[in-house]
Design an enzyme around this catalytic site. Structure first.
Site, PDB file in Angstrom:
ATOM      1  N   GLU A  68       2.068 -10.125   0.557  1.00  0.00           N
ATOM      2  CA  GLU A  68       2.448  -8.508   0.387  1.00  0.00           C
ATOM      3  C   GLU A  68       3.870  -8.298   0.724  1.00  0.00           C
ATOM      4  O   GLU A  68       4.699  -9.423   1.249  1.00  0.00           O
ATOM      5  CB  GLU A  68       1.679  -7.830   1.296  1.00  0.00           C
ATOM      6  CG  GLU A  68       1.826  -6.225   1.388  1.00  0.00           C
ATOM      7  CD  GLU A  68       0.743  -5.400   1.929  1.00  0.00           C
ATOM      8  OE1 GLU A  68      -0.307  -5.841   2.616  1.00  0.00           O
ATOM      9  OE2 GLU A  68       0.863  -4.145   1.640  1.00  0.00           O
ATOM     10  N   HIS A  76       1.619  -8.943  -3.613  1.00  0.00           N
ATOM     11  CA  HIS A  76       0.667  -7.736  -3.354  1.00  0.00           C
ATOM     12  C   HIS A  76       1.367  -6.637  -3.000  1.00  0.00           C
ATOM     13  O   HIS A  76       1.779  -6.172  -1.998  1.00  0.00           O
ATOM     14  CB  HIS A  76      -0.081  -8.288  -1.827  1.00  0.00           C
ATOM     15  CG  HIS A  76      -1.340  -7.302  -2.021  1.00  0.00           C
ATOM     16  ND1 HIS A  76      -2.429  -7.285  -2.263  1.00  0.00           N
ATOM     17  CD2 HIS A  76      -1.390  -6.253  -1.056  1.00  0.00           C
ATOM     18  CE1 HIS A  76      -3.366  -6.446  -2.024  1.00  0.00           C
ATOM     19  NE2 HIS A  76      -2.592  -5.805  -1.063  1.00  0.00           N
ATOM     20  N   ASP A 101       0.745  -1.315  -0.252  1.00  0.00           N
ATOM     21  CA  ASP A 101      -0.130   0.093  -0.170  1.00  0.00           C
ATOM     22  C   ASP A 101       0.737   1.170  -0.015  1.00  0.00           C
ATOM     23  O   ASP A 101       2.183   1.118   0.077  1.00  0.00           O
ATOM     24  CB  ASP A 101      -0.906   0.067   1.124  1.00  0.00           C
ATOM     25  CG  ASP A 101      -0.255   0.138   2.610  1.00  0.00           C
ATOM     26  OD1 ASP A 101       0.809  -0.399   2.720  1.00  0.00           O
ATOM     27  OD2 ASP A 101      -0.823   0.702   3.338  1.00  0.00           O
ATOM     28  N   ASP A 159       1.286 -17.695  -4.233  1.00  0.00           N
ATOM     29  CA  ASP A 159       1.939 -16.541  -4.985  1.00  0.00           C
ATOM     30  C   ASP A 159       0.876 -15.958  -5.810  1.00  0.00           C
ATOM     31  O   ASP A 159       0.773 -15.980  -7.066  1.00  0.00           O
ATOM     32  CB  ASP A 159       2.953 -16.993  -5.726  1.00  0.00           C
ATOM     33  CG  ASP A 159       3.790 -15.933  -6.428  1.00  0.00           C
ATOM     34  OD1 ASP A 159       3.528 -14.753  -6.132  1.00  0.00           O
ATOM     35  OD2 ASP A 159       4.620 -16.231  -7.313  1.00  0.00           O
TER      36      ASP A 159
HETATM   37  O1  G3I Z   1       1.224 -12.624  17.157  1.00  0.00           O
HETATM   38  C1  G3I Z   1      -0.206 -13.068  17.416  1.00  0.00           C
HETATM   39  C2  G3I Z   1      -0.039 -14.538  17.674  1.00  0.00           C
HETATM   40  O2  G3I Z   1       0.332 -14.645  18.963  1.00  0.00           O
HETATM   41  C3  G3I Z   1      -1.568 -14.893  17.836  1.00  0.00           C
HETATM   42  O3  G3I Z   1      -1.652 -16.346  17.777  1.00  0.00           O
HETATM   43  C4  G3I Z   1      -2.072 -14.801  16.131  1.00  0.00           C
HETATM   44  C5  G3I Z   1      -3.868 -15.037  16.010  1.00  0.00           C
HETATM   45  O4  G3I Z   1      -4.267 -14.095  15.444  1.00  0.00           O
HETATM   46  O5  G3I Z   1      -1.951 -13.486  15.499  1.00  0.00           O
HETATM   47  C6  G3I Z   1      -0.588 -12.904  15.975  1.00  0.00           C
HETATM   48  O6  G3I Z   1      -0.592 -11.838  15.422  1.00  0.00           O
HETATM   49  C7  G3I Z   1      -0.863 -11.345  14.057  1.00  0.00           C
HETATM   50  C8  G3I Z   1       0.079  -9.882  14.342  1.00  0.00           C
HETATM   51  O7  G3I Z   1       0.008  -9.534  12.845  1.00  0.00           O
HETATM   52  C9  G3I Z   1       1.601 -10.232  14.269  1.00  0.00           C
HETATM   53  O8  G3I Z   1       2.393  -9.415  14.149  1.00  0.00           O
HETATM   54  C10 G3I Z   1      -2.138 -10.996  13.632  1.00  0.00           C
HETATM   55  O9  G3I Z   1      -3.031 -12.119  13.777  1.00  0.00           O
HETATM   56  C11 G3I Z   1      -2.289 -10.126  12.607  1.00  0.00           C
HETATM   57  O10 G3I Z   1      -3.486  -9.726  12.059  1.00  0.00           O
HETATM   58  C12 G3I Z   1      -1.358  -9.046  12.511  1.00  0.00           C
HETATM   59  O11 G3I Z   1      -1.112  -8.755  11.246  1.00  0.00           O
HETATM   60  C13 G3I Z   1      -0.575  -7.137  10.844  1.00  0.00           C
HETATM   61  C14 G3I Z   1      -1.303  -6.798   9.750  1.00  0.00           C
HETATM   62  O12 G3I Z   1      -0.867  -5.424   9.252  1.00  0.00           O
HETATM   63  C15 G3I Z   1      -2.627  -6.576  10.135  1.00  0.00           C
HETATM   64  O13 G3I Z   1      -2.827  -5.500  11.179  1.00  0.00           O
HETATM   65  C16 G3I Z   1       0.827  -7.646  10.341  1.00  0.00           C
HETATM   66  O14 G3I Z   1       1.634  -7.852  11.495  1.00  0.00           O
HETATM   67  C17 G3I Z   1       1.280  -6.148   9.735  1.00  0.00           C
HETATM   68  O15 G3I Z   1       2.547  -6.519   9.424  1.00  0.00           O
HETATM   69  C18 G3I Z   1       0.354  -5.770   8.938  1.00  0.00           C
HETATM   70  O16 G3I Z   1       1.000  -4.624   8.286  1.00  0.00           O
HETATM   71  C19 G3I Z   1       0.249  -4.105   6.953  1.00  0.00           C
HETATM   72  C20 G3I Z   1      -0.163  -2.928   7.421  1.00  0.00           C
HETATM   73  O17 G3I Z   1      -1.220  -2.729   8.258  1.00  0.00           O
HETATM   74  C21 G3I Z   1      -0.563  -1.865   6.142  1.00  0.00           C
HETATM   75  N1  G3I Z   1       0.300  -2.025   5.194  1.00  0.00           N
HETATM   76  C22 G3I Z   1       0.961  -3.236   4.962  1.00  0.00           C
HETATM   77  C23 G3I Z   1       1.284  -4.000   5.934  1.00  0.00           C
HETATM   78  C24 G3I Z   1       1.706  -5.477   5.640  1.00  0.00           C
HETATM   79  O18 G3I Z   1       0.443  -6.253   5.187  1.00  0.00           O
HETATM   80  O1  9MR Z   2      -3.976  -3.668   0.159  1.00  0.00           O
HETATM   81  C1  9MR Z   2      -4.084  -3.520   1.426  1.00  0.00           C
HETATM   82  C2  9MR Z   2      -2.805  -4.102   2.187  1.00  0.00           C
HETATM   83  O2  9MR Z   2      -1.695  -3.145   1.953  1.00  0.00           O
HETATM   84  C3  9MR Z   2      -3.035  -4.260   3.569  1.00  0.00           C
HETATM   85  O3  9MR Z   2      -2.233  -5.069   4.310  1.00  0.00           O
HETATM   86  C4  9MR Z   2      -4.314  -5.058   3.874  1.00  0.00           C
HETATM   87  C5  9MR Z   2      -4.672  -5.132   5.274  1.00  0.00           C
HETATM   88  O4  9MR Z   2      -4.875  -4.037   6.131  1.00  0.00           O
HETATM   89  O5  9MR Z   2      -5.465  -4.498   3.293  1.00  0.00           O
HETATM   90  C6  9MR Z   2      -5.329  -4.559   1.796  1.00  0.00           C
HETATM   91  O6  9MR Z   2      -6.293  -3.811   1.352  1.00  0.00           O
HETATM   92  C7  9MR Z   2      -7.703  -4.609   1.031  1.00  0.00           C
HETATM   93  C8  9MR Z   2      -8.761  -4.255   1.878  1.00  0.00           C
HETATM   94  O7  9MR Z   2      -7.972  -4.552   3.373  1.00  0.00           O
HETATM   95  C9  9MR Z   2      -9.689  -5.062   1.753  1.00  0.00           C
HETATM   96  N1  9MR Z   2     -10.228  -4.876   0.569  1.00  0.00           N
HETATM   97  C10 9MR Z   2      -9.453  -5.484  -0.820  1.00  0.00           C
HETATM   98  C11 9MR Z   2      -7.914  -4.594  -0.540  1.00  0.00           C
HETATM   99  C12 9MR Z   2      -6.883  -5.160  -1.131  1.00  0.00           C
HETATM  100  O8  9MR Z   2      -7.095  -4.497  -2.562  1.00  0.00           O
END
Ligand code: G3I
Ligand code: 9MR
Ligand code: ZN
Length: 541
Positions: A523, A469, A155, A514
């Protein structure tokens, strides 16, 4: 989408260091393997793999083949009965040099607010993006310049906390392994005086300055549009209004820490910039001091981009105190660090949420002199205990990595790379060859020695990720994705529709596809690339 069947004979698709342990894995029933020189087709090694080992995380049975003895530089491939030939790989003194450059160059591709010119970006160039000033959340009349920095990931948001982790990893890599950063990338700023890694980090640090409110010293948590744009939108076409989300304690503490770290590292190359960093760090610390208790960040109403929520800020504050103490030598920060060290939180994690490890290593790498002997000993003991735990976990894992089933979460490749980085850092305190071999083993997994036979870095290896992604890769006219990007990796929680549809029921390490729609598995982010730069630099030093 790419769905290719594993060849069953798994190797690091880049290669192996001539004088390190070398291993391949066989997922068939026969332990015998042969290695050929690809140029001469000469049989150069035959071996019997050990096993079989049942590996539940990947749902496979593996034989572990060792060919450490083979040290002659060259390009090879392996065969075993009933299997396709393996990916080809090199044996070299430093097999990861080109990869490290590619992983670092990825940060240039993540740049925001500036045109990526063909000379540096090749076919992946694009016009300047996100150049408009942003509004402050809830203060619509106020606009601020937030131009610059790196996009976070697939993103186009820019977030302080993960940005700080990424810069910290790169700066630490440079601090510990300067010899691995002598080659030019090159970048538009390359001047053969300041190493390119510092030029690249300066891009993000200058953006971080803009995220700081000068009056209070606090940092806005993030600068993003209100919601994510569609996947097929180029950065310069993403024209939604940019919003500065409210100030948070984690963002501010990360800002304090990374600016203090930068002040130290830029000093020999750009003293004026180093002073600016230190001034910004001190201003940021003032906010922390004035807000000893602050709520964790949650997305305010109307903002649905990445949250990076974390209601524990003691670890970030600990890191901030450690860096300020190391940079200034001022006992006030030492006192603060000792106080925070008594609190209950992980002192060893290097993630975007749990950052205690950065504080710990900053304190320990500062040396014993000037430390509180008790705190020093306690932190060192925790580091070595964790490093030994990781060795033990890896010894039970068929793929020879320190990963367990519960570690295959969103961004599991960060968990993997952080652990490799962790043991390399531990090695600075207590040199131990086993730590280096373990870190290398983690790279073998990332680069192809995994159950899917995939190289999790775009543009590298013979089966690289093709459909990350990543908005620019999805939206541009170039078939190949932007190169050098680390994919998030298998995620057993299947947090997106694509994973749910395609890989439900698979074992943890195979919960991956993939596919460009799989944001919870495929991503890419700056803070998954940054530990990869650290680890490859550690190997290339
Ligand atoms: O660590 C826990 C674990 O203990 C637990 O059992 C498990 C069950 O749900 O979850 C684990 O946590 C996860 C956490 O990441 C770990 O860091 C969450 O489920 C998971 O939802 C969370 O995901 C994060 C995600 O955003 C959603 O919030 C990712 O770490 C984080 O890297 C990701 O970051 C996104 C940004 O929001 C937007 N930009 C892209 C980026 C990468 O996808
Ligand atoms: O593209 C978004 C990605 O960078 C984020 O990690 C992710 C979770 O927050 O969300 C993606 O966006 C999606 C959105 O959450 C739901 N609709 C589809 C989007 C992807 O095109
Ligand atoms: Zn941008």
């Amino acid at each position: 989408m790419s769905k290719v069947k594993s060849r069953g004979i798994l190797v690091n698709q880049i290669g192996y260091a001539a004088h390190h342990v070398k291993g391949l894995l066989l997922t068939g029933t026969e332990p015998t393997f042969h290695i050929y020189n690809e140029m001469t087709e000469e049989l150069v090694y035959s071996g019997e793999a050990e096993g079989p080992v049942q590996d539940d995380d990947s749902g496979s049975v593996v034989f572990q083949g060792d060919f450490t003895e083979l040290q002659t530089p060259g390009r090879y491939y392996a065969v075993a009965s009933g299997m396709e030939r393996s990916a080809s790989f090199i044996i070299e003194e430093k097999p990861y040099e080109e990869l490290q450059q590619g992983l670092l160059k990825a940060f240039y591709y993540f740049r925001c607010g500036t045109e990526l010119e063909e000379e540096f970006a090749g076919p992946w160039g694009h016009a300047a993006c996100h150049t408009e000033p942003g509004v402050i959340y809830d203060q619509a009349s106020q606009k601020l310049d937030g131009n610059g920095g790196w996009h976070d990931a697939g993103d186009y948001g820019k977030y302080v906390v993960p940005g700080a982790k990424a810069v910290a990893d790169l700066l630490l890599a440079f601090e510990l392994y300067p010899a691995a950063f002598t080659a030019a990338l090159p970048l538009p700023e390359s001047d053969r005086i300041m190493p390119d890694v510092l030029h690249e980090c300066k891009v993000e640090l200058e953006w971080l300055f803009k995220m700081q409110n000068q009056e209070s010293g606090g940092s806005y948590h993030k600068l993003t549009t209100r919601s994510f744009p569609d996947l097929h939108v180029m950065p310069e076409e993403d024209e939604g209004e940019l919003v500065f989300s409210p100030i948070s304690a984690t963002a501010t503490a990360c800002h304090t820490a990374v600016m203090a770290l930068a002040a130290r590292l830029y000093q020999p190359y750009d003293a004026t910039f180093a002073i600016e960093c230190l001034r910004s760090s001190l201003n940021s610390y003032r906010w922390l001091d004035n807000h000893p208790q602050a709520p964790g960040f949650t997305n305010p109403e109307g903002i649905t981009t990445g949250e990076y929520g974390d209601d524990q800020d003691v670890d970030e504050r600990f890191w901030a105190a450690a860096e300020l103490y190391r940079t200034t030598g001022d006992e006030m920060y030492h006192k603060q660090l000792r106080k925070l060290a008594e609190e209950e939180f992980s002192k060893t994690e290097l993630g975007w949420a749990d950052m205690g490890g950065y504080g710990t290593f900053s304190y320990l790498l500062n040396g014993e002199g000037g430390s509180d002997p008790q705190v020093y000993a306690l932190l060192k003991q925790q580091v070595l205990a964790e490093a030994d735990r990781l060795l033990k976990v890896a010894s039970h894992n068929g793929y020879q990595i320190a990963m367990e089933e519960q570690d295959y979460i969103w961004g599991s490749n960060m968990v993997l790379l952080n652990r490799a980085m962790f043991v390399l850092l531990a090695c600075e305190l207590e040199p131990d060859l086993r730590y280096i071999e373990l870190a290398d083993s983690h790279l073998h997994y990332l680069l192809g020695r995994n159950v899917l036979d995939v190289c999790y870095v775009t543009g590298f290896g013979d089966r690289p990720i093709l459909y990350p992604h990543h908005r620019p890769s999805a939206a541009d006219a170039v078939i190949e994705p932007v190169p050098g990007l680390v994919s998030g990796g298998p995620n057993r929680h299947l947090n997106d529709e694509c994973l749910k549809e395609q890989v439900s029921g698979q074992p943890a390490a195979a919960c991956f596809i993939d596919h460009e729609a799989s944001y919870a598995g495929n991503e890419v982010t700056i803070y998954w690339n940054s530990p990869a730069v650290f680890v490859t630099a550690g190997m290339n030093r």
